[in-house]
Design an enzyme around this catalytic site. Structure first.
Site, PDB file in Angstrom:
ATOM      1  N   TYR A 212       0.898  -1.089   0.030  1.00 33.62           N
ATOM      2  CA  TYR A 212      -0.011   0.012   0.027  1.00 33.62           C
ATOM      3  C   TYR A 212       1.001   1.295  -0.179  1.00 33.62           C
ATOM      4  O   TYR A 212       0.365   2.367  -0.547  1.00 33.62           O
ATOM      5  CB  TYR A 212      -0.670   0.095   1.142  1.00 33.62           C
ATOM      6  CG  TYR A 212      -2.125  -1.051   1.223  1.00 33.62           C
ATOM      7  CD1 TYR A 212      -2.312  -1.913   0.158  1.00 33.62           C
ATOM      8  CD2 TYR A 212      -3.014  -1.119   2.176  1.00 33.62           C
ATOM      9  CE1 TYR A 212      -3.182  -2.658   0.018  1.00 33.62           C
ATOM     10  CE2 TYR A 212      -4.266  -2.094   2.083  1.00 33.62           C
ATOM     11  CZ  TYR A 212      -4.049  -3.033   1.245  1.00 33.62           C
ATOM     12  OH  TYR A 212      -4.809  -3.919   1.096  1.00 33.62           O
TER      13      TYR A 212
ATOM     14  N   LYS B  76       3.921 -15.160   3.034  1.00 35.62           N
ATOM     15  CA  LYS B  76       4.122 -16.026   1.853  1.00 35.62           C
ATOM     16  C   LYS B  76       5.681 -16.399   1.573  1.00 35.62           C
ATOM     17  O   LYS B  76       6.009 -15.961   0.522  1.00 35.62           O
ATOM     18  CB  LYS B  76       3.453 -15.191   0.684  1.00 35.62           C
ATOM     19  CG  LYS B  76       3.354 -16.017  -0.583  1.00 35.62           C
ATOM     20  CD  LYS B  76       2.179 -16.877  -0.516  1.00 35.62           C
ATOM     21  CE  LYS B  76       1.995 -17.867  -1.907  1.00 35.62           C
ATOM     22  NZ  LYS B  76       1.170 -18.879  -1.770  1.00 35.62           N
TER      23      LYS B  76
ATOM     24  N   ASP C 158      -5.208  -6.976   5.595  1.00 33.57           N
ATOM     25  CA  ASP C 158      -6.528  -6.337   5.137  1.00 33.57           C
ATOM     26  C   ASP C 158      -7.593  -7.384   4.699  1.00 33.57           C
ATOM     27  O   ASP C 158      -9.144  -7.363   4.997  1.00 33.57           O
ATOM     28  CB  ASP C 158      -6.052  -5.606   4.001  1.00 33.57           C
ATOM     29  CG  ASP C 158      -7.265  -4.618   3.504  1.00 33.57           C
ATOM     30  OD1 ASP C 158      -8.381  -4.702   4.245  1.00 33.57           O
ATOM     31  OD2 ASP C 158      -7.236  -3.843   2.595  1.00 33.57           O
TER      32      ASP C 158
ATOM     33  N   ASP D  76     -10.973  -9.110   7.071  1.00 27.14           N
ATOM     34  CA  ASP D  76     -12.556  -8.870   6.377  1.00 27.14           C
ATOM     35  C   ASP D  76     -12.770 -10.302   6.286  1.00 27.14           C
ATOM     36  O   ASP D  76     -14.193 -10.449   6.832  1.00 27.14           O
ATOM     37  CB  ASP D  76     -12.453  -8.420   4.987  1.00 27.14           C
ATOM     38  CG  ASP D  76     -12.684  -6.973   4.996  1.00 27.14           C
ATOM     39  OD1 ASP D  76     -12.297  -5.956   5.604  1.00 27.14           O
ATOM     40  OD2 ASP D  76     -13.438  -6.603   3.821  1.00 27.14           O
TER      41      ASP D  76
HETATM   42  N1  LIG Z   1     -11.547   1.803   6.239  1.00 27.19           N
HETATM   43  C1  LIG Z   1     -12.123   2.235   4.931  1.00 27.19           C
HETATM   44  O1  LIG Z   1     -12.573   3.437   4.614  1.00 27.19           O
HETATM   45  C2  LIG Z   1     -12.336   1.312   3.931  1.00 27.19           C
HETATM   46  C3  LIG Z   1     -12.961   1.719   2.655  1.00 27.19           C
HETATM   47  N2  LIG Z   1     -13.443   0.849   1.726  1.00 27.19           N
HETATM   48  C4  LIG Z   1     -13.966   1.497   0.422  1.00 27.19           C
HETATM   49  O2  LIG Z   1     -15.650   1.130   0.745  1.00 27.19           O
HETATM   50  C5  LIG Z   1     -16.155   1.254  -0.446  1.00 27.19           C
HETATM   51  C6  LIG Z   1     -16.720  -0.097  -0.808  1.00 27.19           C
HETATM   52  O3  LIG Z   1     -16.087  -1.400  -0.616  1.00 27.19           O
HETATM   53  P1  LIG Z   1     -16.609  -2.804  -0.304  1.00 27.19           P
HETATM   54  O4  LIG Z   1     -15.255  -3.652  -1.130  1.00 27.19           O
HETATM   55  O5  LIG Z   1     -17.988  -2.747  -0.993  1.00 27.19           O
HETATM   56  O6  LIG Z   1     -16.551  -3.110   0.910  1.00 27.19           O
HETATM   57  P2  LIG Z   1     -17.335  -2.663   2.017  1.00 27.19           P
HETATM   58  O7  LIG Z   1     -16.899  -2.795   3.769  1.00 27.19           O
HETATM   59  O8  LIG Z   1     -17.972  -1.315   2.303  1.00 27.19           O
HETATM   60  O9  LIG Z   1     -18.562  -3.588   1.895  1.00 27.19           O
HETATM   61  C7  LIG Z   1     -18.692  -4.832   1.742  1.00 27.19           C
HETATM   62  C8  LIG Z   1     -20.133  -5.616   2.019  1.00 27.19           C
HETATM   63  O10 LIG Z   1     -20.358  -5.570   3.435  1.00 27.19           O
HETATM   64  C9  LIG Z   1     -21.503  -4.974   3.577  1.00 27.19           C
HETATM   65  N3  LIG Z   1     -20.924  -3.976   4.795  1.00 27.19           N
HETATM   66  C10 LIG Z   1     -20.020  -3.502   5.257  1.00 27.19           C
HETATM   67  N4  LIG Z   1     -20.315  -2.721   6.352  1.00 27.19           N
HETATM   68  C11 LIG Z   1     -21.558  -3.137   6.887  1.00 27.19           C
HETATM   69  C12 LIG Z   1     -22.148  -2.618   8.003  1.00 27.19           C
HETATM   70  N5  LIG Z   1     -21.593  -1.909   8.857  1.00 27.19           N
HETATM   71  N6  LIG Z   1     -23.329  -3.183   8.099  1.00 27.19           N
HETATM   72  C13 LIG Z   1     -23.938  -3.792   7.063  1.00 27.19           C
HETATM   73  N7  LIG Z   1     -23.249  -4.269   6.165  1.00 27.19           N
HETATM   74  C14 LIG Z   1     -22.031  -3.773   5.923  1.00 27.19           C
HETATM   75  C15 LIG Z   1     -21.821  -4.057   2.447  1.00 27.19           C
HETATM   76  O11 LIG Z   1     -23.181  -3.631   2.349  1.00 27.19           O
HETATM   77  C16 LIG Z   1     -21.003  -4.735   1.394  1.00 27.19           C
HETATM   78  O12 LIG Z   1     -22.085  -5.611   0.976  1.00 27.19           O
HETATM   79  C17 LIG Z   1     -14.936   1.285  -1.614  1.00 27.19           C
HETATM   80  O13 LIG Z   1     -14.656   2.473  -2.126  1.00 27.19           O
HETATM   81  C18 LIG Z   1     -13.457   0.809  -0.917  1.00 27.19           C
HETATM   82  O14 LIG Z   1     -12.381   1.391  -1.301  1.00 27.19           O
HETATM   83  C19 LIG Z   1     -13.142  -0.361   1.757  1.00 27.19           C
HETATM   84  C20 LIG Z   1     -12.654  -0.688   2.825  1.00 27.19           C
HETATM   85  C21 LIG Z   1     -12.244   0.034   4.173  1.00 27.19           C
HETATM   86  C1  LIG Z   2      -7.391   2.104   2.329  1.00 28.98           C
HETATM   87  C2  LIG Z   2      -8.174   1.136   2.695  1.00 28.98           C
HETATM   88  C3  LIG Z   2      -9.488   1.441   1.609  1.00 28.98           C
HETATM   89  C4  LIG Z   2      -7.925  -0.103   2.873  1.00 28.98           C
HETATM   90  C5  LIG Z   2      -8.785  -1.061   3.686  1.00 28.98           C
HETATM   91  O1  LIG Z   2      -9.393  -1.935   3.090  1.00 28.98           O
HETATM   92  C6  LIG Z   2      -8.440  -1.271   5.063  1.00 28.98           C
HETATM   93  O2  LIG Z   2      -7.506  -0.910   5.635  1.00 28.98           O
HETATM   94  O3  LIG Z   2      -9.220  -1.968   5.769  1.00 28.98           O
HETATM   95 MG   LIG Z   3     -10.262  -3.608   4.510  1.00 34.54          MG
END
Ligand SMILES: NC(=O)C1=CN([C@@H]2O[C@H](COP(=O)(O)OP(=O)(O)OC[C@H]3O[C@@H](n4cnc5c(N)ncnc54)[C@H](O)[C@@H]3O)[C@@H](O)[C@H]2O)C=CC1
Ligand SMILES: CC(C)CC(=O)C(=O)O
Ligand SMILES: [Mg+2]
Length: 364
Positions: A141, A190, A246, A250
């Site tokens: 990253y 890995k 990461d 998840d």
């Molecule tokens: N720490 C952060 O700010 C992170 C940001 N992202 C960003 O979020 C956006 C969406 O990414 P996705 O791959 O869809 O991951 P996501 O974690 O946002 O969602 C994955 C799945 O889990 C469900 N989900 C997630 N959190 C939930 C909650 N609190 N309650 C109920 N359901 C929940 C969502 O509806 C979706 O179906 C992208 O723009 C990604 O880059 C992804 C992971 C971490």
């Molecule tokens: C920069 C974030 C979107 C990366 C991520 O998915 C996380 O830290 O869980």
């Molecule tokens: Mg993540």
């Protein structure tokens, strides 16, 4: 106590779940005679829209002057066309680097009440209690050089780790493991393919010599992904690098019942950063389906790691447990046709847990 907390709600469901977490923090502060001062700041897509950058200088400067930072999530599909360095996610990576926290603690526990809601059989998950320690500032990253050369259709990223980077996060993981019941570390890499992982394995093994009470095992990341699903109870502290952590953390949402249940705390830097593990979930944003429990448990971690309020942190965790035991569910954990369950919207679940926190605070 006066605690200044930067509130980086971000995008999508970020503000929805953060709001519930802040309500819980405020209730705890009021009940205990403390002042928690919140500094709302823009990050991610909302910051791009307002200022043309995912991490405005004001957000960083003000966060650096806080005692803790609570983040919701960043990410908005409307910015998917941008290069990684300009996307909402870049704001999060930049603030992580600037705050300096390198040890990202991601607990994943199997809630008894959710045993029938998990896609895994109850006898697989029962009693699982894993603490992921994810290295947060190294690896792919952040590695340079990185580029997508469009003219030649070639792209590259760099995975890089130094001994010092591995050692400092390993020491935190071993310290934490030495205070847990199982006292076991599974270091995930890995090393059969990557030099970075060979260094990782060597350094973690060196550090383990200073912790004779902790058992160390090494696992390759690909098979670890299946071990986590087939025998999660065998793991205690799982120590791994940025990308693997990461992904595996998840995945551990399956053990707990949902990604929306997982909290995190990032320690070791100038200002601790607290964020639920999930992202901005654009598929459910604005529908009331977001589970606020990951964010509320993250608030508990704020109390534990930035306010020295272990009893109150535990009290929030117990309130969550009680809410689940009574059959209260958000949509994501309402899987299956299980009798005695009530499906609640985000704010309803937040208010229900808040009520239980209030009751426990006045009883304690
Ligand atoms: N720490 C952060 O700010 C992170 C940001 N992202 C960003 O979020 C956006 C969406 O990414 P996705 O791959 O869809 O991951 P996501 O974690 O946002 O969602 C994955 C799945 O889990 C469900 N989900 C997630 N959190 C939930 C909650 N609190 N309650 C109920 N359901 C929940 C969502 O509806 C979706 O179906 C992208 O723009 C990604 O880059 C992804 C992971 C971490
Ligand atoms: C920069 C974030 C979107 C990366 C991520 O998915 C996380 O830290 O869980
Ligand atoms: Mg993540």
């Amino acid at each position: 106590m006066h605690l200044k907390i930067a509130i980086l709600a971000g995008d999508g469901i970020g503000p929805e779940v953060t709001n519930e977490a802040v309500n819980v923090l405020t209730t705890v502060a009021n009940a205990r005679g403390h002042v928690f001062e919140y500094i709302p700041l823009l990050i991610g897509g909302v910051a791009i829209t307002a200022y043309g950058t995912p991490l405005p200088p004001e957000t960083l400067e003000k966060t650096l002057r806080c005692d803790a930072a609570l983040l919701g999530a960043v990410g908005d599909n409307k910015f998917n066309h941008l290069p990684p360095s300009e996307r909402p996610e870049a704001g999060l990576l930049r603030i992580r680097a600037a705050l300096g926290g390198f040890a990202n603690l991601r607990p994943a526990v199997a809630y008894k009440a959710l045993a029938d809601n998990s896609p895994l059989r109850p006898e697989i998950t029962d009693g699982a209690d894993i603490l992921f320690v994810r290295e947060l500032l190294g690896g792919l990253y952040f590695g340079e050089p990185r580029a997508w050369h469009k003219s030649t259709d070639r792209a590259h990223n760099t995975m890089v780790y130094t001994r010092a980077e591995v050692e400092r996060v390993a020491r935190i993981a071993f310290d934490l493991a030495s205070r847990r019941e199982k006292k076991k570390i599974t270091s995930v890499d890995k090393a059969n393919v990557l030099e970075c992982s060979q260094l990782w394995r060597a350094v973690v093994t060196d550090v383990s010599r200073d912790y004779p009470t902790v058992t160390l095992e090494h696992q390759l990341v690909d098979s670890m992904a299946i071990h986590l699903m087939t025998r999660p109870r065998d793991f205690d502290v799982v120590l791994t690098e940025n990308l693997f952590g990461d992904i595996l953390s998840d995945e551990s949402g399956v053990i707990t019942g949902s990604l929306g249940m997982l909290p995190s705390a990032t320690l070791g830097g100038k200002v601790n950063l607290y964020e639920p593990v999930h992202g901005s979930a654009p598929d459910i944003a604005g529908t009331g389906k977001a589970n606020p429990i990951g964010a509320i448990l993250t608030a508990a971690m704020v109390l534990r790691h930035s306010a020295g309020m272990e009893a109150e942190a535990k009290l929030i965790e117990d309130a969550v447990d009680e809410a689940l035991n009574e059959g209260n569910r958000t949509t994501d954990i309402a899987r299956g046709n299980v009798a005695g369950q009530t499906t609640l919207a985000t704010t309803q679940m937040g208010e229900l847990i808040l009520g239980k926190v209030e009751a426990r605070l006045s009883a304690a």
